[in-house]
Design an enzyme around this catalytic site. Structure first.
Site, PDB file in Angstrom:
ATOM      1  N   ALA A  35       0.834  -1.203   0.000  1.00 52.57           N
ATOM      2  CA  ALA A  35       0.000   0.000   0.000  1.00 52.57           C
ATOM      3  C   ALA A  35       0.871   1.258   0.000  1.00 52.57           C
ATOM      4  O   ALA A  35       0.548   2.245  -0.672  1.00 52.57           O
ATOM      5  CB  ALA A  35      -0.944  -0.007   1.202  1.00 52.57           C
ATOM      6  N   ALA A  87       2.133   1.780  -3.487  1.00 53.46           N
ATOM      7  CA  ALA A  87       1.039   2.274  -4.334  1.00 53.46           C
ATOM      8  C   ALA A  87       0.744   3.741  -4.053  1.00 53.46           C
ATOM      9  O   ALA A  87       0.611   4.550  -4.983  1.00 53.46           O
ATOM     10  CB  ALA A  87      -0.215   1.425  -4.117  1.00 53.46           C
ATOM     11  N   GLU A  88       0.645   4.105  -2.781  1.00 51.44           N
ATOM     12  CA  GLU A  88       0.341   5.502  -2.452  1.00 51.44           C
ATOM     13  C   GLU A  88       1.487   6.426  -2.854  1.00 51.44           C
ATOM     14  O   GLU A  88       1.266   7.551  -3.301  1.00 51.44           O
ATOM     15  CB  GLU A  88       0.012   5.671  -0.970  1.00 51.44           C
ATOM     16  CG  GLU A  88      -0.350   7.105  -0.637  1.00 51.44           C
ATOM     17  CD  GLU A  88      -1.524   7.246   0.311  1.00 51.44           C
ATOM     18  OE1 GLU A  88      -1.881   8.407   0.576  1.00 51.44           O
ATOM     19  OE2 GLU A  88      -2.079   6.246   0.768  1.00 51.44           O
ATOM     20  N   THR A  89       2.712   5.951  -2.717  1.00 48.06           N
ATOM     21  CA  THR A  89       3.871   6.733  -3.148  1.00 48.06           C
ATOM     22  C   THR A  89       3.789   7.040  -4.637  1.00 48.06           C
ATOM     23  O   THR A  89       3.951   8.193  -5.061  1.00 48.06           O
ATOM     24  CB  THR A  89       5.171   5.968  -2.824  1.00 48.06           C
ATOM     25  OG1 THR A  89       5.274   5.815  -1.400  1.00 48.06           O
ATOM     26  CG2 THR A  89       6.397   6.686  -3.359  1.00 48.06           C
ATOM     27  N   SER A  94       0.576   9.266  -5.462  1.00 46.18           N
ATOM     28  CA  SER A  94       0.720  10.640  -4.966  1.00 46.18           C
ATOM     29  C   SER A  94       1.730  11.429  -5.789  1.00 46.18           C
ATOM     30  O   SER A  94       1.509  12.608  -6.094  1.00 46.18           O
ATOM     31  CB  SER A  94       1.131  10.627  -3.492  1.00 46.18           C
ATOM     32  OG  SER A  94       0.092  10.109  -2.701  1.00 46.18           O
TER      33      SER A  94
END
Length: 137
Positions: free
Chosen positions: A59, A62-64, A67
Site C-alpha cells: 500500500a 502504491a500511495e507513493t 501521490s
C-alpha cells in the site's frame, strides 16, 4: 506526455530522502508519457512476521506512486492529498523486488484516480490498487 511538471528520475528520487519512501527502499525507475514506475525490495524492511511482503508495504508503494503521479499533474501553487486507497492482494511475494506501475484512470481539476499494479520479478501481478487524490490550491 500528460505531466504538467517536468522532473527527472534523479529529481524524483531526491524527494524521497529522509522519508518512509527511502526507508522502504522505494526507487522511481521510469517516467513515461503517462506512466510512473518504481521498485521496492522485498526484504526485512518490507516483510510481515511470516516472511512475506507486508500488505502495508504494498500500500505504501502504491500511495507513493499515485501521490507522486498526482503531484506531477499539478501546476505551481497546487498539491495533491490522498483521499482513498484500495488494495487487492493476489499473490504472495517473499523475496526479490516488486515493481509498481501507475496509470491514470481519471484526471479532473479537483480529483484524480490512479491505478497502481504491483508485479513480482517474474512479471506476475501480485497486487492491484486504486488511489484517489484531491487537488488542493
Amino acid at each position: 506526455m500528460i505531466w504538467k511538471r517536468h522532473l527527472t528520475l534523479d529529481e524524483l528520487n531526491a524527494t524521497s530522502q529522509n522519508t518512509l519512501v527511502a526507508h522502504l527502499g522505494i526507487v522511481y525507475t521510469r517516467l513515461g508519457d503517462e506512466v510512473l514506475e518504481a521498485e521496492m525490495p522485498v526484504d526485512a524492511r518490507t516483510h510481515q512476521p511470516f516472511g512475506l511482503l507486508h500488505g502495508g508495504a504494498s500500500a505504501a508503494l502504491a500511495e507513493t506512486l499515485g501521490s507522486m503521479a498526482g503531484y506531477l499533474m499539478t501546476r505551481d501553487g497546487q498539491c495533491v492529498v490522498g483521499t482513498e486507497l484500495n488494495a487487492t492482494h493476489h499473490r504472495a511475494v517473499s523475496q526479490g523486488k516488486v515493481r509498481g506501475v501507475c496509470l491514470p484512470l481519471h484526471l479532473g481539476r479537483q480529483n484524480q484516480s490512479w491505478e497502481i499494479t504491483l508485479f513480482d520479478e517474474q512479471g506476475r501481478r501480485c497486487c492491484t490498487c486504486r488511489l484517489g487524490t484531491a487537488v488542493m490550491g
